[in-house]
Design a protein around this motif. Structure first.
Motif, PDB file in Angstrom:
ATOM      1  N   LYS A 236       0.837  -1.199   0.000  1.00  0.00           N
ATOM      2  CA  LYS A 236       0.000   0.000   0.000  1.00  0.00           C
ATOM      3  C   LYS A 236       0.875   1.253   0.000  1.00  0.00           C
ATOM      4  O   LYS A 236       0.638   2.200  -0.760  1.00  0.00           O
ATOM      5  CB  LYS A 236      -0.893  -0.022   1.244  1.00  0.00           C
ATOM      6  N   ASN A 237       1.899   1.253   0.854  1.00  0.00           N
ATOM      7  CA  ASN A 237       2.819   2.388   0.924  1.00  0.00           C
ATOM      8  C   ASN A 237       3.577   2.571  -0.388  1.00  0.00           C
ATOM      9  O   ASN A 237       3.769   3.702  -0.846  1.00  0.00           O
ATOM     10  CB  ASN A 237       3.816   2.189   2.074  1.00  0.00           C
ATOM     11  N   ALA A 238       4.015   1.444  -0.973  1.00  0.00           N
ATOM     12  CA  ALA A 238       4.750   1.514  -2.240  1.00  0.00           C
ATOM     13  C   ALA A 238       3.858   2.079  -3.336  1.00  0.00           C
ATOM     14  O   ALA A 238       4.309   2.901  -4.151  1.00  0.00           O
ATOM     15  CB  ALA A 238       5.249   0.124  -2.622  1.00  0.00           C
ATOM     16  N   ALA A 239       2.584   1.663  -3.349  1.00  0.00           N
ATOM     17  CA  ALA A 239       1.642   2.165  -4.356  1.00  0.00           C
ATOM     18  C   ALA A 239       1.386   3.656  -4.149  1.00  0.00           C
ATOM     19  O   ALA A 239       1.314   4.423  -5.120  1.00  0.00           O
ATOM     20  CB  ALA A 239       0.334   1.395  -4.261  1.00  0.00           C
ATOM     21  N   ALA A 240       1.290   4.080  -2.878  1.00  0.00           N
ATOM     22  CA  ALA A 240       1.057   5.494  -2.573  1.00  0.00           C
ATOM     23  C   ALA A 240       2.249   6.339  -2.999  1.00  0.00           C
ATOM     24  O   ALA A 240       2.093   7.440  -3.546  1.00  0.00           O
ATOM     25  CB  ALA A 240       0.802   5.664  -1.082  1.00  0.00           C
ATOM     26  N   GLU A 241       3.461   5.818  -2.781  1.00  0.00           N
ATOM     27  CA  GLU A 241       4.677   6.544  -3.190  1.00  0.00           C
ATOM     28  C   GLU A 241       4.789   6.624  -4.702  1.00  0.00           C
ATOM     29  O   GLU A 241       5.232   7.628  -5.252  1.00  0.00           O
ATOM     30  CB  GLU A 241       5.901   5.850  -2.608  1.00  0.00           C
ATOM     31  N   ALA A 242       4.405   5.552  -5.370  1.00  0.00           N
ATOM     32  CA  ALA A 242       4.454   5.526  -6.836  1.00  0.00           C
ATOM     33  C   ALA A 242       3.487   6.551  -7.431  1.00  0.00           C
ATOM     34  O   ALA A 242       3.777   7.164  -8.473  1.00  0.00           O
ATOM     35  CB  ALA A 242       4.120   4.134  -7.334  1.00  0.00           C
ATOM     36  N   GLU A 243       2.342   6.745  -6.769  1.00  0.00           N
ATOM     37  CA  GLU A 243       1.354   7.725  -7.243  1.00  0.00           C
ATOM     38  C   GLU A 243       1.879   9.147  -7.121  1.00  0.00           C
ATOM     39  O   GLU A 243       1.591  10.008  -7.946  1.00  0.00           O
ATOM     40  CB  GLU A 243       0.061   7.567  -6.459  1.00  0.00           C
ATOM     41  N   LYS A 244       2.650   9.387  -6.032  1.00  0.00           N
ATOM     42  CA  LYS A 244       3.238  10.720  -5.827  1.00  0.00           C
ATOM     43  C   LYS A 244       4.251  11.018  -6.920  1.00  0.00           C
ATOM     44  O   LYS A 244       4.412  12.062  -7.431  1.00  0.00           O
ATOM     45  CB  LYS A 244       3.918  10.778  -4.470  1.00  0.00           C
TER      46      LYS A 244
END
Lengths: 131, 131
Positions: free
Chosen positions: B123-131
């Motif tokens: 979830k964190n990796a996906a959130a960082e990728a979106e940023k």
């Protein structure tokens, strides 16, 4: 020996599920969980046997035969679990690195169309120049 | 003797809880509650425990039949023939059986803990990728 054989079966099944075969309908994870569950239970049994002064491992031929029977029974149960999907022809045995045939065909079609388009668009201006 | 009966009782209860959880999740789905991508539903996690318990119970049942402790006619458990054996069986269920069920559940708890950590990382990796 029964404990050792079941742990080996659990490790092999886990490896096959994680690294080799990808089809979820093969239910290798279920088989691995079945072997792990039995391994944990026999581990506790062996610990209690050792605590009561008996040996931790029983490496008698009778226990080896039992281990083999247990593994075979696990495989039979797994076979029963996957039988409905196998009869419907839903199980595709393919390794994790391989692509199923249908996907390869679809990919190649897409690639073919793309190549056609790109060559077409590249060739078109060249023809104009020649004219 | 009959240590697997404790795990059988736990498996029956966990299976019932799993069914109730599945029903609850289906109702939420019908209400339009969207599940997060990559999130493993609790019913699936309970499924891991039921598979370990039922699988272990099945293979231990085979072992008990092999050792002649379980027979296919009433009273099914040979330890039931005498009061002394029955007492020994109940003692074994209270010690070995409870320990087996506890260890399987504890290992399942570790599995669930690891899966929660993996889900959070994804979830964190996906959130960082979106940023």
């Amino acid at each position: 020996m029964c404990l050792i054989l079941t742990v080996i079966a659990a490790l092999v099944t886990t490896f096959l599920w994680k690294k080799v075969y990808k089809d979820e309908k093969l239910k290798l994870f279920n088989l691995a969980l079945m072997y792990w569950g039995a391994s944990i239970m026999w581990l506790v049994d062996s610990l209690f046997s050792a605590a009561y002064g008996e040996g931790f491992f029983d490496i008698s031929p009778a226990d080896t035969i039992l281990g083999i029977i247990v593994i075979l029974c696990g495989l039979v149960m797994w076979g029963i679990l996957i039988l409905p999907a196998a009869l419907r022809g839903e199980i595709v045995v393919s390794k994790k690195d391989d692509k199923p045939e249908s996907v390869v065909v679809a990919d190649s079609k897409v690639e073919y169309k793309k190549i056609e388009n790109t060559t077409g668009s590249v060739q078109a201006p060249e023809r104009k120049k020649n004219e | 003797m009959a240590c697997f009966l404790v795990s059988t009782a736990e498996a029956v209860i966990v299976t019932a809880v799993k069914k109730a959880e599945e029903k609850k999740e289906k109702e939420l789905e019908l209400q339009g509650v969207v599940r997060e991508e990559g999130h493993i539903p609790f019913s699936v996690k309970l499924g891991w425990l039921t598979k370990m318990l039922w699988g272990g119970v099945f293979l231990l049942l085979i072992e008990h039949i092999y050792h002649g402790e379980v027979v296919l006619y009433p009273p099914f458990l040979t330890a039931m023939y005498s009061a002394a054996d029955t007492q020994a069986m109940l003692y074994e269920m209270a010690t070995v059986g409870v320990s087996m069920a506890f260890l399987v559940t504890a290992i399942w708890g570790v599995m669930v803990g690891i899966s929660v950590i993996v889900e959070k990382r994804r979830k964190n990796a996906a959130a960082e990728a979106e940023k």
